[in-house]
Design a protein around this motif. Structure first.
Motif, PDB file in Angstrom:
ATOM      1  N   VAL A   6       0.858  -1.182   0.000  1.00 56.23           N
ATOM      2  CA  VAL A   6       0.000   0.000   0.000  1.00 56.23           C
ATOM      3  C   VAL A   6       0.893   1.230   0.000  1.00 56.23           C
ATOM      4  O   VAL A   6       1.691   1.431   0.923  1.00 56.23           O
ATOM      5  CB  VAL A   6      -0.937   0.019   1.224  1.00 56.23           C
ATOM      6  N   THR A  30      -6.693   7.615  -7.118  1.00 58.23           N
ATOM      7  CA  THR A  30      -7.897   6.950  -6.610  1.00 58.23           C
ATOM      8  C   THR A  30      -8.446   5.971  -7.642  1.00 58.23           C
ATOM      9  O   THR A  30      -8.985   4.916  -7.285  1.00 58.23           O
ATOM     10  CB  THR A  30      -8.979   7.972  -6.228  1.00 58.23           C
ATOM     11  N   GLU A  33      -6.480   2.885  -7.191  1.00 61.84           N
ATOM     12  CA  GLU A  33      -6.946   2.143  -6.025  1.00 61.84           C
ATOM     13  C   GLU A  33      -8.185   1.324  -6.362  1.00 61.84           C
ATOM     14  O   GLU A  33      -8.348   0.194  -5.891  1.00 61.84           O
ATOM     15  CB  GLU A  33      -7.228   3.108  -4.873  1.00 61.84           C
ATOM     16  N   GLN A  34      -9.060   1.869  -7.202  1.00 66.20           N
ATOM     17  CA  GLN A  34     -10.244   1.120  -7.619  1.00 66.20           C
ATOM     18  C   GLN A  34      -9.855  -0.034  -8.549  1.00 66.20           C
ATOM     19  O   GLN A  34     -10.455  -1.113  -8.503  1.00 66.20           O
ATOM     20  CB  GLN A  34     -11.233   2.058  -8.309  1.00 66.20           C
ATOM     21  N   PRO A  37      -7.421  -2.685  -5.657  1.00 61.98           N
ATOM     22  CA  PRO A  37      -7.691  -2.364  -4.254  1.00 61.98           C
ATOM     23  C   PRO A  37      -6.500  -2.684  -3.353  1.00 61.98           C
ATOM     24  O   PRO A  37      -5.857  -3.730  -3.477  1.00 61.98           O
ATOM     25  CB  PRO A  37      -8.898  -3.239  -3.917  1.00 61.98           C
ATOM     26  N   SER A  39      -3.796  -0.776  -3.293  1.00 65.14           N
ATOM     27  CA  SER A  39      -2.551  -0.296  -3.901  1.00 65.14           C
ATOM     28  C   SER A  39      -2.156   1.095  -3.413  1.00 65.14           C
ATOM     29  O   SER A  39      -0.967   1.388  -3.248  1.00 65.14           O
ATOM     30  CB  SER A  39      -2.668  -0.291  -5.426  1.00 65.14           C
ATOM     31  N   TYR A  40      -3.148   1.963  -3.182  1.00 70.03           N
ATOM     32  CA  TYR A  40      -2.861   3.337  -2.762  1.00 70.03           C
ATOM     33  C   TYR A  40      -3.799   3.761  -1.635  1.00 70.03           C
ATOM     34  O   TYR A  40      -4.952   3.323  -1.549  1.00 70.03           O
ATOM     35  CB  TYR A  40      -3.045   4.320  -3.924  1.00 70.03           C
ATOM     36  N   ARG A  41      -3.300   4.625  -0.792  1.00 70.41           N
ATOM     37  CA  ARG A  41      -4.116   5.331   0.198  1.00 70.41           C
ATOM     38  C   ARG A  41      -3.835   6.808  -0.008  1.00 70.41           C
ATOM     39  O   ARG A  41      -2.722   7.284   0.250  1.00 70.41           O
ATOM     40  CB  ARG A  41      -3.752   4.908   1.617  1.00 70.41           C
TER      41      ARG A  41
END
Length: 322
Positions: A6, A30, A33-34, A37, A39-41
């Protein structure tokens, strides 16, 4: 199955930030991330956690205060009018905390506060074309490259103006998750062209001055619309109803470049767009762009871009619906 890494992404907010410098990369990360899931915050933060007003009047509400934010994997500093005002608090925060991020990113004039914090010394960087001279003058230890859409120097990534932040964010996603992820996000955002970093910040028509004299302006337009035509000085001078010598002198005086260089750049740009946007063959593109033969186009590409047309297409063409 291996656990996905992440990556935290923190976007810095301040008054008079350029809204698209924030929302462009925000939508890319974002979206990633979609797509993948976990992968990024993605977070946003202002100095004290208060809402900020962008230079277009939009109000942005940050997630947190910079003073409380954890060190991110990727720190993004956007641009805007706010970067061109002295902000000792932001400069001090960047000087103290930004070096701890694994990846330091600026969008547009976001390079200015990073340079003020001493974080770009000795680095090759870029920024919005209108502020390259200012950045170079105020920070002589920074190596400013005026041309690219974005530049990577080690763990520091800088991009040119506004929409170039989207190009850089897509490149970072490709670096993290692979090409398929980046191209899927580009398609979702309806990004028509995901530009490579070494592409010029603006087109030939924007980079060159517009001729003051109407006959020369008409010739510029003719060149753009007819790259496969006879674009010799003699032919262009005839269209402008001038002698070749008078035409060449007047064209350079009005546009800042010679007719031959202008034609070369228009043809190169036209060929690049066809390689990026169509499935046309190399021979067809070479004729349509005025090169005549694939070999002539290959020489022009290698000289200007360091890559043959086929390699350029393989590396940089966006998704084409087949």
């Amino acid at each position: 199955m291996a656990q996905r890494t992440v990556r935290t992404v923190l976007l810095v907010l301040f008054d008079d930030v350029q809204s698209l410098d924030v929302t462009g990369p925000l939508e890319v990360f974002t979206g990633a991330e979609q797509y993948a899931p976990g992968s990024y915050r993605v977070r946003t933060a202002s100095l004290d956690g208060s809402p900020v007003r962008t230079d277009s009047g939009l109000t942005l509400v940050p997630d947190e205060a910079l003073t409380h934010a954890r060190v991110p994997h990727t720190l993004v500093v956007p641009g805007g009018r706010g970067t061109r005002r002295d902000s000792p608090e932001l400069t001090d925060w960047l000087r103290t905390h930004a070096p701890r991020a694994e990846r330091l990113v600026s969008v547009c004039t976001g390079a200015i506060p990073l340079a003020a914090a001493g974080l770009l010394d000795g680095r090759r960087v870029t920024t919005h074309w209108a502020y390259c001279d200012t950045l170079a003058r105020d920070h002589p230890a920074v190596r400013v490259d005026r041309d690219p859409v974005y530049v990577r120097d080690g763990s520091v990534y800088t991009s040119a103006g506004v929409t170039c932040g989207i190009d850089l964010a897509l490149a970072l996603v490709e670096e993290d998750l692979g090409r398929d992820a980046a191209l899927t996000i580009a398609r979702h955002l309806v990004v028509f062209l995901r530009r490579p970093g070494n592409q010029a910040q603006f087109s030939v028509q924007l980079a060159a001055q517009t001729a003051q004299r109407e006959p020369l302006r008409e010739v510029q337009q003719w060149i753009t619309e007819n790259p496969d035509a006879d674009l010799s000085v003699e032919a262009l001078a005839a269209r402008a109803l001038l002698s070749p010598r008078h035409f060449a002198r007047a064209f350079r005086a009005d546009t800042g470049t010679t007719p031959g260089r202008y034609v070369d750049r228009v043809r190169l740009e036209h060929a690049r767009r066809l390689l990026e946007d169509t499935a046309d063959g190399i021979e067809e593109i070479s004729r349509a762009s005025g090169y005549g033969t694939p070999e002539a186009m290959r020489r022009a590409f290698v000289r200007a871009l360091g890559a043959a047309p086929a390699e350029y297409r393989r590396r940089f063409r966006p998704l084409i619906t087949r």
